[in-house]
Design an enzyme around this catalytic site. Structure first.
Site, PDB file in Angstrom:
ATOM      1  N   GLY A  31       0.754  -1.269   0.001  1.00 19.99           N
ATOM      2  CA  GLY A  31       0.138  -0.151  -0.176  1.00 19.99           C
ATOM      3  C   GLY A  31       0.364   1.239  -0.251  1.00 19.99           C
ATOM      4  O   GLY A  31       2.266   1.630  -0.831  1.00 19.99           O
ATOM      5  N   LEU A  33       0.714   3.811  -1.887  1.00 22.49           N
ATOM      6  CA  LEU A  33       0.666   3.256  -3.315  1.00 22.49           C
ATOM      7  C   LEU A  33       1.221   5.009  -4.289  1.00 22.49           C
ATOM      8  O   LEU A  33       1.117   6.015  -3.611  1.00 22.49           O
ATOM      9  CB  LEU A  33      -0.219   3.290  -4.358  1.00 22.49           C
ATOM     10  CG  LEU A  33      -1.027   1.593  -3.849  1.00 22.49           C
ATOM     11  CD1 LEU A  33      -2.466   1.106  -5.092  1.00 22.49           C
ATOM     12  CD2 LEU A  33      -0.479   0.421  -4.011  1.00 22.49           C
ATOM     13  N   HIS A  34       2.358   4.808  -4.499  1.00 22.02           N
ATOM     14  CA  HIS A  34       2.958   5.994  -5.197  1.00 22.02           C
ATOM     15  C   HIS A  34       3.390   5.744  -7.063  1.00 22.02           C
ATOM     16  O   HIS A  34       3.016   4.657  -7.534  1.00 22.02           O
ATOM     17  CB  HIS A  34       4.344   6.352  -4.782  1.00 22.02           C
ATOM     18  CG  HIS A  34       5.497   5.149  -5.008  1.00 22.02           C
ATOM     19  ND1 HIS A  34       5.842   4.498  -5.810  1.00 22.02           N
ATOM     20  CD2 HIS A  34       5.792   4.869  -3.178  1.00 22.02           C
ATOM     21  CE1 HIS A  34       6.449   3.598  -5.058  1.00 22.02           C
ATOM     22  NE2 HIS A  34       6.634   3.511  -4.235  1.00 22.02           N
ATOM     23  N   GLU A  35       3.998   5.962  -7.511  1.00 23.00           N
ATOM     24  CA  GLU A  35       4.297   6.502  -8.981  1.00 23.00           C
ATOM     25  C   GLU A  35       4.755   5.111  -9.580  1.00 23.00           C
ATOM     26  O   GLU A  35       4.854   4.825 -10.351  1.00 23.00           O
ATOM     27  CB  GLU A  35       4.604   7.762 -10.089  1.00 23.00           C
ATOM     28  CG  GLU A  35       3.678   8.812  -9.754  1.00 23.00           C
ATOM     29  CD  GLU A  35       2.689   8.907 -10.567  1.00 23.00           C
ATOM     30  OE1 GLU A  35       2.838   7.969 -11.307  1.00 23.00           O
ATOM     31  OE2 GLU A  35       2.281   9.677 -10.895  1.00 23.00           O
ATOM     32  N   GLY A  36       5.620   4.542  -8.455  1.00 18.98           N
ATOM     33  CA  GLY A  36       6.319   3.317  -8.911  1.00 18.98           C
ATOM     34  C   GLY A  36       5.420   2.012  -9.184  1.00 18.98           C
ATOM     35  O   GLY A  36       5.231   1.270 -10.169  1.00 18.98           O
ATOM     36  N   HIS A  37       4.200   2.145  -7.502  1.00 21.33           N
ATOM     37  CA  HIS A  37       3.250   1.255  -8.038  1.00 21.33           C
ATOM     38  C   HIS A  37       2.652   1.153  -8.928  1.00 21.33           C
ATOM     39  O   HIS A  37       2.508   0.553  -9.725  1.00 21.33           O
ATOM     40  CB  HIS A  37       2.358   0.576  -7.079  1.00 21.33           C
ATOM     41  CG  HIS A  37       3.047   0.944  -5.466  1.00 21.33           C
ATOM     42  ND1 HIS A  37       3.439   2.017  -4.371  1.00 21.33           N
ATOM     43  CD2 HIS A  37       4.089   0.063  -4.957  1.00 21.33           C
ATOM     44  CE1 HIS A  37       3.870   1.403  -3.880  1.00 21.33           C
ATOM     45  NE2 HIS A  37       4.503   0.503  -3.400  1.00 21.33           N
ATOM     46  N   GLN A 153      15.284  -8.306  -3.445  1.00 23.30           N
ATOM     47  CA  GLN A 153      13.942  -8.309  -3.412  1.00 23.30           C
ATOM     48  C   GLN A 153      13.510  -8.918  -4.691  1.00 23.30           C
ATOM     49  O   GLN A 153      13.339 -10.531  -4.420  1.00 23.30           O
ATOM     50  CB  GLN A 153      13.505  -7.669  -2.888  1.00 23.30           C
ATOM     51  CG  GLN A 153      11.464  -8.281  -3.350  1.00 23.30           C
ATOM     52  CD  GLN A 153      10.811  -7.329  -2.071  1.00 23.30           C
ATOM     53  OE1 GLN A 153      10.618  -7.846  -1.108  1.00 23.30           O
ATOM     54  NE2 GLN A 153       9.851  -6.482  -2.572  1.00 23.30           N
ATOM     55  N   VAL A 176      11.078   4.463 -11.024  1.00 24.50           N
ATOM     56  CA  VAL A 176      10.207   5.590 -10.819  1.00 24.50           C
ATOM     57  C   VAL A 176      10.653   6.653 -10.276  1.00 24.50           C
ATOM     58  O   VAL A 176      11.215   6.455  -8.670  1.00 24.50           O
ATOM     59  CB  VAL A 176       8.730   5.147 -11.017  1.00 24.50           C
ATOM     60  CG1 VAL A 176       8.181   6.406 -10.879  1.00 24.50           C
ATOM     61  CG2 VAL A 176       8.245   4.543 -11.259  1.00 24.50           C
ATOM     62  N   SER A 185      10.362   6.396  -2.836  1.00 19.14           N
ATOM     63  CA  SER A 185       9.669   4.844  -1.726  1.00 19.14           C
ATOM     64  C   SER A 185       8.600   5.149  -1.119  1.00 19.14           C
ATOM     65  O   SER A 185       8.463   6.761  -0.412  1.00 19.14           O
ATOM     66  CB  SER A 185      11.092   4.854  -1.485  1.00 19.14           C
ATOM     67  OG  SER A 185      11.030   4.339   0.165  1.00 19.14           O
TER      68      SER A 185
HETATM   69  O1  PAF Z   1       7.632  -5.063  -2.258  1.00 17.82           O
HETATM   70  C1  PAF Z   1       6.972  -4.825  -1.240  1.00 17.82           C
HETATM   71  O2  PAF Z   1       6.391  -3.866  -1.243  1.00 17.82           O
HETATM   72  C2  PAF Z   1       6.488  -6.289  -0.370  1.00 17.82           C
HETATM   73  O3  PAF Z   1       8.040  -6.502   0.397  1.00 17.82           O
HETATM   74  C3  PAF Z   1       5.783  -7.559  -0.647  1.00 17.82           C
HETATM   75  C4  PAF Z   1       6.835  -7.644  -2.027  1.00 17.82           C
HETATM   76  C5  PAF Z   1       4.677  -6.488  -0.968  1.00 17.82           C
HETATM   77  C6  PAF Z   1       6.001  -8.713   0.036  1.00 17.82           C
HETATM   78  O4  PAF Z   1       4.972  -7.611   0.966  1.00 17.82           O
END
Ligand code: PAF
Length: 280
Positions: A31, A33-37, A153, A176, A185
């Site tokens: 959650g 959320l920003h431009e990256g998401h 990750q 982004v 972030s």
């Molecule tokens: O990158 C994230 O936001 C988290 O590590 C993820 C992949 C949603 C797992 O909780």
């Protein structure tokens, strides 16, 4: 856009979607959320018939002294962003739904997860791989989308998918950035004005290092030294690491002769910032 909170309800819906031969793109998030998401959602929208976004602040990937309780949460704002970006289903389970009492199984990558971020945040990647595997099992995505911002990750998740023969494709999309180059972030909001200014040094030092390498500097120790000197000119609280690693194995590189990734973790004020750059 549908909001689903219970894992079994989402699984049932996905079964019906798959029965109709539709493809599912999945963007897992915590959650805020920003431009990256949004860039991940838009790519998923282009490449799939159904887009699922998960919003779940996963307790198992936070250490006891980390910011799980304080982590920014704003579900109504996130819902509006998700809807505008074209999400079909938001999966927003509670911690109890994801980890009912008595859960005693987890999944752990045992090599890449112990270095870099894993050395500083023990148990972090075990929490990430466990929740991501659970999410993959619930969502059954054809393609899952992650950001390059969390480079380690993404590498670990790709390794888990390969090692466990999981049936999903992983796509990693470019970081982004803000106009002044700071990587987006959810934790950037913790930076005060002065810290926010200093934070641009991460990307600037990476860009300078890239130029040095492109101009022929191949000794990683020298490149790292230059980055360190640049970063130290800013008011920072500490450097956790400056590393130059092989792209997939994340093993240290002595002399740069092919593709490498430069990874940075720097503390500014109370915020830990990560950034990275692939040098081709
Ligand atoms: O990158 C994230 O936001 C988290 O590590 C993820 C992949 C949603 C797992 O909780």
């Amino acid at each position: 856009m549908k909001i689903i909170k219970k894992p079994y309800k989402l699984t049932a819906r996905i079964k019906a979607i798959k029965k109709n031969g539709k493809t599912v793109g999945f963007v897992p998030t915590m959650g805020s959320l920003h431009e990256g998401h949004i860039s991940l959602i838009k790519k998923a929208r282009k490449e799939n018939e159904i887009v699922v976004l998960s919003i779940f602040v996963n307790p198992t990937q936070f250490g006891p002294k980390e910011d799980y309780k304080k982590y920014p949460r704003n579900f109504s704002r996130d819902k509006a962003i998700a809807k505008k970006a074209g999400v079909d289903i938001v999966f927003a389970p509670s911690a109890e739904n994801m980890y009912p009492e008595g859960v005693s199984t987890c999944v752990e990558e045992t090599n890449l997860s112990k270095i870099l971020e894993g050395a500083i945040r023990p148990g972090h990647f075990k929490g990430v791989t466990t929740v991501v595997l659970k999410l993959f099992n619930i969502v059954q995505p054809d393609i899952s989308y992650f950001g390059q911002k969390d480079y380690q990750q993404a590498v670990i998740i790709k390794k888990m998918v390969k090692d466990l023969n999981l049936d999903t494709n992983i796509k990693v999309l470019p970081t982004v950035r803000e106009k002044d180059s700071l990587a987006l972030s959810s934790r950037n909001i913790y930076l005060n004005q002065e810290e926010r200014k200093s934070a641009t040094i991460l990307c600037h030092s990476l860009t300078s290092a890239k130029k040095l390498i492109e101009n022929g500097l191949t000794n990683t120790e020298e490149v790292k030294k230059k980055i360190r000197t640049m970063i130290k000119k800013e008011k920072i609280s500490g450097i956790d690491y400056i590393e130059i690693r092989e792209l997939e194995t994340l093993q240290p590189v002595k002399k740069i002769t092919g593709k490498v990734v430069i990874l940075l973790a720097v503390r500014i004020g109370k915020v830990r910032l990560l950034d990275n750059m692939i040098i081709k």
